[in-house]
Design a protein around this motif. Sequence first.
Motif, PDB file in Angstrom:
ATOM      1  N   TYR A  82     101.738  16.866  -7.606  1.00 15.44           N
ATOM      2  CA  TYR A  82     101.348  16.182  -6.372  1.00 15.44           C
ATOM      3  C   TYR A  82     100.268  17.047  -5.734  1.00 15.44           C
ATOM      4  O   TYR A  82     100.560  18.060  -5.108  1.00 15.44           O
ATOM      5  CB  TYR A  82     102.553  16.008  -5.460  1.00 15.44           C
ATOM      6  CG  TYR A  82     102.249  15.222  -4.219  1.00 15.44           C
ATOM      7  CD1 TYR A  82     101.811  13.902  -4.321  1.00 15.44           C
ATOM      8  CD2 TYR A  82     102.381  15.766  -2.958  1.00 15.44           C
ATOM      9  CE1 TYR A  82     101.506  13.166  -3.198  1.00 15.44           C
ATOM     10  CE2 TYR A  82     102.083  15.041  -1.828  1.00 15.44           C
ATOM     11  CZ  TYR A  82     101.645  13.746  -1.957  1.00 15.44           C
ATOM     12  OH  TYR A  82     101.337  13.019  -0.843  1.00 15.44           O
ATOM     13  N   GLY A 107     109.152  34.084  13.330  1.00 12.94           N
ATOM     14  CA  GLY A 107     108.673  32.704  13.224  1.00 12.94           C
ATOM     15  C   GLY A 107     107.743  32.533  12.046  1.00 12.94           C
ATOM     16  O   GLY A 107     107.876  31.591  11.252  1.00 12.94           O
ATOM     17  N   SER A 146     109.544  32.631   8.820  1.00  8.58           N
ATOM     18  CA  SER A 146     110.356  31.446   8.551  1.00  8.58           C
ATOM     19  C   SER A 146     109.471  30.265   8.136  1.00  8.58           C
ATOM     20  O   SER A 146     109.905  29.397   7.391  1.00  8.58           O
ATOM     21  CB  SER A 146     111.219  31.080   9.753  1.00  8.58           C
ATOM     22  OG  SER A 146     110.416  30.712  10.829  1.00  8.58           O
ATOM     23  N   ILE A 147     108.212  30.230   8.599  1.00 10.89           N
ATOM     24  CA  ILE A 147     107.303  29.173   8.154  1.00 10.89           C
ATOM     25  C   ILE A 147     106.853  29.442   6.712  1.00 10.89           C
ATOM     26  O   ILE A 147     106.616  28.518   5.933  1.00 10.89           O
ATOM     27  CB  ILE A 147     106.069  29.096   9.074  1.00 10.89           C
ATOM     28  CG1 ILE A 147     106.474  28.741  10.501  1.00 10.89           C
ATOM     29  CG2 ILE A 147     105.069  28.075   8.573  1.00 10.89           C
ATOM     30  CD1 ILE A 147     106.854  27.326  10.705  1.00 10.89           C
ATOM     31  N   VAL A 203     108.445  30.169   4.227  1.00 11.00           N
ATOM     32  CA  VAL A 203     109.337  29.579   3.228  1.00 11.00           C
ATOM     33  C   VAL A 203     108.737  28.314   2.637  1.00 11.00           C
ATOM     34  O   VAL A 203     108.919  28.020   1.451  1.00 11.00           O
ATOM     35  CB  VAL A 203     110.703  29.240   3.866  1.00 11.00           C
ATOM     36  CG1 VAL A 203     111.652  28.673   2.858  1.00 11.00           C
ATOM     37  CG2 VAL A 203     111.292  30.458   4.505  1.00 11.00           C
ATOM     38  N   TYR A 204     107.980  27.566   3.468  1.00 10.29           N
ATOM     39  CA  TYR A 204     107.426  26.300   2.988  1.00 10.29           C
ATOM     40  C   TYR A 204     106.507  26.498   1.805  1.00 10.29           C
ATOM     41  O   TYR A 204     106.428  25.627   0.935  1.00 10.29           O
ATOM     42  CB  TYR A 204     106.663  25.590   4.111  1.00 10.29           C
ATOM     43  CG  TYR A 204     107.570  25.054   5.173  1.00 10.29           C
ATOM     44  CD1 TYR A 204     108.455  24.041   4.877  1.00 10.29           C
ATOM     45  CD2 TYR A 204     107.560  25.566   6.447  1.00 10.29           C
ATOM     46  CE1 TYR A 204     109.311  23.561   5.829  1.00 10.29           C
ATOM     47  CE2 TYR A 204     108.412  25.096   7.415  1.00 10.29           C
ATOM     48  CZ  TYR A 204     109.281  24.090   7.102  1.00 10.29           C
ATOM     49  OH  TYR A 204     110.130  23.625   8.049  1.00 10.29           O
ATOM     50  N   ALA A 222     108.829  26.650  -1.164  1.00  8.33           N
ATOM     51  CA  ALA A 222     109.568  25.403  -1.356  1.00  8.33           C
ATOM     52  C   ALA A 222     108.637  24.282  -1.823  1.00  8.33           C
ATOM     53  O   ALA A 222     108.940  23.563  -2.783  1.00  8.33           O
ATOM     54  CB  ALA A 222     110.266  25.009  -0.061  1.00  8.33           C
ATOM     55  N   LEU A 223     107.473  24.168  -1.167  1.00  5.13           N
ATOM     56  CA  LEU A 223     106.557  23.085  -1.526  1.00  5.13           C
ATOM     57  C   LEU A 223     105.924  23.320  -2.890  1.00  5.13           C
ATOM     58  O   LEU A 223     105.667  22.365  -3.630  1.00  5.13           O
ATOM     59  CB  LEU A 223     105.467  22.935  -0.465  1.00  5.13           C
ATOM     60  CG  LEU A 223     105.978  22.432   0.885  1.00  5.13           C
ATOM     61  CD1 LEU A 223     104.856  22.383   1.878  1.00  5.13           C
ATOM     62  CD2 LEU A 223     106.619  21.071   0.737  1.00  5.13           C
ATOM     63  N   TRP A 245     108.406  22.055  -5.347  1.00 10.91           N
ATOM     64  CA  TRP A 245     108.555  20.605  -5.365  1.00 10.91           C
ATOM     65  C   TRP A 245     107.316  19.917  -5.932  1.00 10.91           C
ATOM     66  O   TRP A 245     107.417  19.022  -6.772  1.00 10.91           O
ATOM     67  CB  TRP A 245     108.830  20.096  -3.947  1.00 10.91           C
ATOM     68  CG  TRP A 245     109.031  18.627  -3.918  1.00 10.91           C
ATOM     69  CD1 TRP A 245     110.175  17.956  -4.230  1.00 10.91           C
ATOM     70  CD2 TRP A 245     108.058  17.649  -3.602  1.00 10.91           C
ATOM     71  NE1 TRP A 245     109.974  16.613  -4.118  1.00 10.91           N
ATOM     72  CE2 TRP A 245     108.686  16.396  -3.733  1.00 10.91           C
ATOM     73  CE3 TRP A 245     106.718  17.691  -3.220  1.00 10.91           C
ATOM     74  CZ2 TRP A 245     108.012  15.212  -3.499  1.00 10.91           C
ATOM     75  CZ3 TRP A 245     106.051  16.514  -2.981  1.00 10.91           C
ATOM     76  CH2 TRP A 245     106.688  15.285  -3.116  1.00 10.91           C
ATOM     77  N   LEU A 280     111.152  23.262  -9.545  1.00  8.57           N
ATOM     78  CA  LEU A 280     111.966  22.669  -8.488  1.00  8.57           C
ATOM     79  C   LEU A 280     113.212  23.524  -8.247  1.00  8.57           C
ATOM     80  O   LEU A 280     113.556  23.830  -7.097  1.00  8.57           O
ATOM     81  CB  LEU A 280     112.365  21.244  -8.868  1.00  8.57           C
ATOM     82  CG  LEU A 280     113.175  20.514  -7.807  1.00  8.57           C
ATOM     83  CD1 LEU A 280     112.350  20.297  -6.573  1.00  8.57           C
ATOM     84  CD2 LEU A 280     113.694  19.195  -8.324  1.00  8.57           C
ATOM     85  N   GLY A 325     112.199  26.613  -6.400  1.00  5.90           N
ATOM     86  CA  GLY A 325     111.913  26.325  -4.988  1.00  5.90           C
ATOM     87  C   GLY A 325     113.190  26.111  -4.199  1.00  5.90           C
ATOM     88  O   GLY A 325     113.333  26.616  -3.083  1.00  5.90           O
ATOM     89  N   LEU A 326     114.149  25.362  -4.797  1.00  8.48           N
ATOM     90  CA  LEU A 326     115.416  25.099  -4.105  1.00  8.48           C
ATOM     91  C   LEU A 326     116.171  26.402  -3.871  1.00  8.48           C
ATOM     92  O   LEU A 326     116.679  26.656  -2.783  1.00  8.48           O
ATOM     93  CB  LEU A 326     116.278  24.154  -4.938  1.00  8.48           C
ATOM     94  CG  LEU A 326     115.900  22.687  -4.894  1.00  8.48           C
ATOM     95  CD1 LEU A 326     116.770  21.900  -5.851  1.00  8.48           C
ATOM     96  CD2 LEU A 326     116.067  22.147  -3.486  1.00  8.48           C
ATOM     97  N   SER A 369     114.511  28.423  -1.077  1.00  6.25           N
ATOM     98  CA  SER A 369     114.728  28.009   0.317  1.00  6.25           C
ATOM     99  C   SER A 369     116.167  28.244   0.730  1.00  6.25           C
ATOM    100  O   SER A 369     116.413  28.689   1.853  1.00  6.25           O
ATOM    101  CB  SER A 369     114.286  26.567   0.569  1.00  6.25           C
ATOM    102  OG  SER A 369     114.289  25.818  -0.586  1.00  6.25           O
ATOM    103  N   ALA A 370     117.134  27.983  -0.169  1.00  6.26           N
ATOM    104  CA  ALA A 370     118.540  28.215   0.188  1.00  6.26           C
ATOM    105  C   ALA A 370     118.776  29.694   0.492  1.00  6.26           C
ATOM    106  O   ALA A 370     119.414  30.055   1.479  1.00  6.26           O
ATOM    107  CB  ALA A 370     119.442  27.770  -0.956  1.00  6.26           C
ATOM    108  N   ILE A 405     117.060  30.794   3.871  1.00  7.65           N
ATOM    109  CA  ILE A 405     117.772  30.331   5.069  1.00  7.65           C
ATOM    110  C   ILE A 405     119.036  31.172   5.264  1.00  7.65           C
ATOM    111  O   ILE A 405     119.354  31.603   6.364  1.00  7.65           O
ATOM    112  CB  ILE A 405     118.145  28.838   4.946  1.00  7.65           C
ATOM    113  CG1 ILE A 405     116.897  27.981   4.857  1.00  7.65           C
ATOM    114  CG2 ILE A 405     118.972  28.385   6.129  1.00  7.65           C
ATOM    115  CD1 ILE A 405     117.196  26.575   4.455  1.00  7.65           C
TER     116      ILE A 405
END
Lengths: 342, 173
Positions: free
Chosen positions: A75, A126, A129-130, A132-133, A136-137, A140, A148, A151-152, A155-156, A159
């Motif tokens: 993507y 802050g 924590s951003i 992480v995207y 993760a992205l 994905w 995938l 990434g999963l 993120s787990a 967090i």
Amino acid sequence: MPLVPFIVASVIKSIIVIFILLTAVAYTVWLERKVVGHMQNRWGPTRVGPFGLLQPAADGIKFLLKEDLTPPHVYKPLFLAAPMIAVIFALTSIAVIPFGTSITIAGYNIPLQITDVNIGLLLILGVTSIGVYGVALAGWSSNNKYSLLGGLRASAQMISYEISLGLSLVGVLILSGSFSLRSIVEAQSGLYWGFIPRWNIFPQFFAFFCYLIAAYAETNRIPFDLPEAETELVAGYHTEYSAMKFAMFFMAEYANMITVGCLATLLFFGGWLGPVAGPAPLRVILPVFWFVLKVFVFLFIYIWVRGTLPRFRYDQLMAFGWKFLLPLALVNLIATAIVVVR
Amino acid sequence: MSIHLIMFIAFGVVCVAGAINLLAQSHPINSALSLIAVMGALAGEFLLLGAEFVAAVQVIVYAGAIMVLFVFVIMLLNAGAEERTQGSRVAIILGVPGMILGSVLLAWVVLKHSGTQAVAVGALPGPPSTIGQLLFHQFLLPFEITSVLILIAIMGAVVLASKPEAVQKRKEH
């Protein structure tokens, strides 16, 4: 300070700090290869330059010249954005980190820090924590099972450990009463009983322990590198990335390591505080030297841990984070609050 | 116009554009990312009003934690793009202007008759110490009640999410 000198000073400081940070990132990679090499009875890089010192430059050129592949099934918008998100947010947090006291140039007092905001620590939390995207992205948008899963997992894991990380810092905040990193360091000046430095590591030892472990998990380093576990996931979230896009993830990881080292130094080891003597220029340079030395020790410990420990299993990682680290951080927080309020 | 006002309007535009994009996108992950943009822009607005602690918390809690969970769930379910359906034309012709008119009327009535004034820049309690004083002195009871409410919600979520057999087993013990 008037507007124009302020802008000039800020721009110059930003350029210098970013230049030093990127150089430090490159040479942390060299240090890691060298130290891990010696730990495993190898030499590490030796061919490019004396002691392989020009290896980072060679790697950089290689990353830039390699073919930049984009697999057809990804993507695309997010596939391109993910490494940028990772590296931008990894480099941003350096903006609030103070390196030393201050210097006076042309009558203006310039602190050795890009900007001193009164929510400095929150800003770093802050920004991370951003970040992480990015991971993760990337996982994905690659449209690949291994990516995938990586990434999963990332993120787990991030967090889960962010909570222990945040709670372990609250004890330090209670002791210093400020979110500004400069004030936190200044609150640590002085000595206990005349010979032990008043660093937060002594009253907040358990908090430091929590912080260090949670930070290793946040930066996805061994023994918490499940997101990119080579034996199971090829390379995890950056399996599909090549050339400079891969290098961006690499830079983000090492920049995050340096930020973690800087934060540990500032919060628990008195930042730039240390014995200072001699003429005026030395009084400015020595604090910066102490700061860099302390950060270097943290980077070395990072590499040492990597060369020593095997990887956790995923359920061990989650159980350790939630059932051991989080209660420990909570107990430490309650104990600190009771002692301070009493 | 001061630089504050210009930036305030810019963040507001980003906020509204993100919210509209959230609805317009057909892929859930794009919608989630627009929501993150909205949260970030809101944090910017708080910062401009002088509430730096609220701004930081907005980023850490909403953009950094809650939205990561949203993205996590979308990734876990591997949700694909939604199918576009041809909605009713009456809803678009009458609904959209009606909604805009309604919200403008509402805002006008509230601002005109309730005696409320626009918040001046820096009027909100900004520093963390002020927020702490307010939370643990003036608003202690509401604060504690909210935390109990959240605890109940967490426990409810655990009960709802656990398998029925597990609940049955627990009852038998």
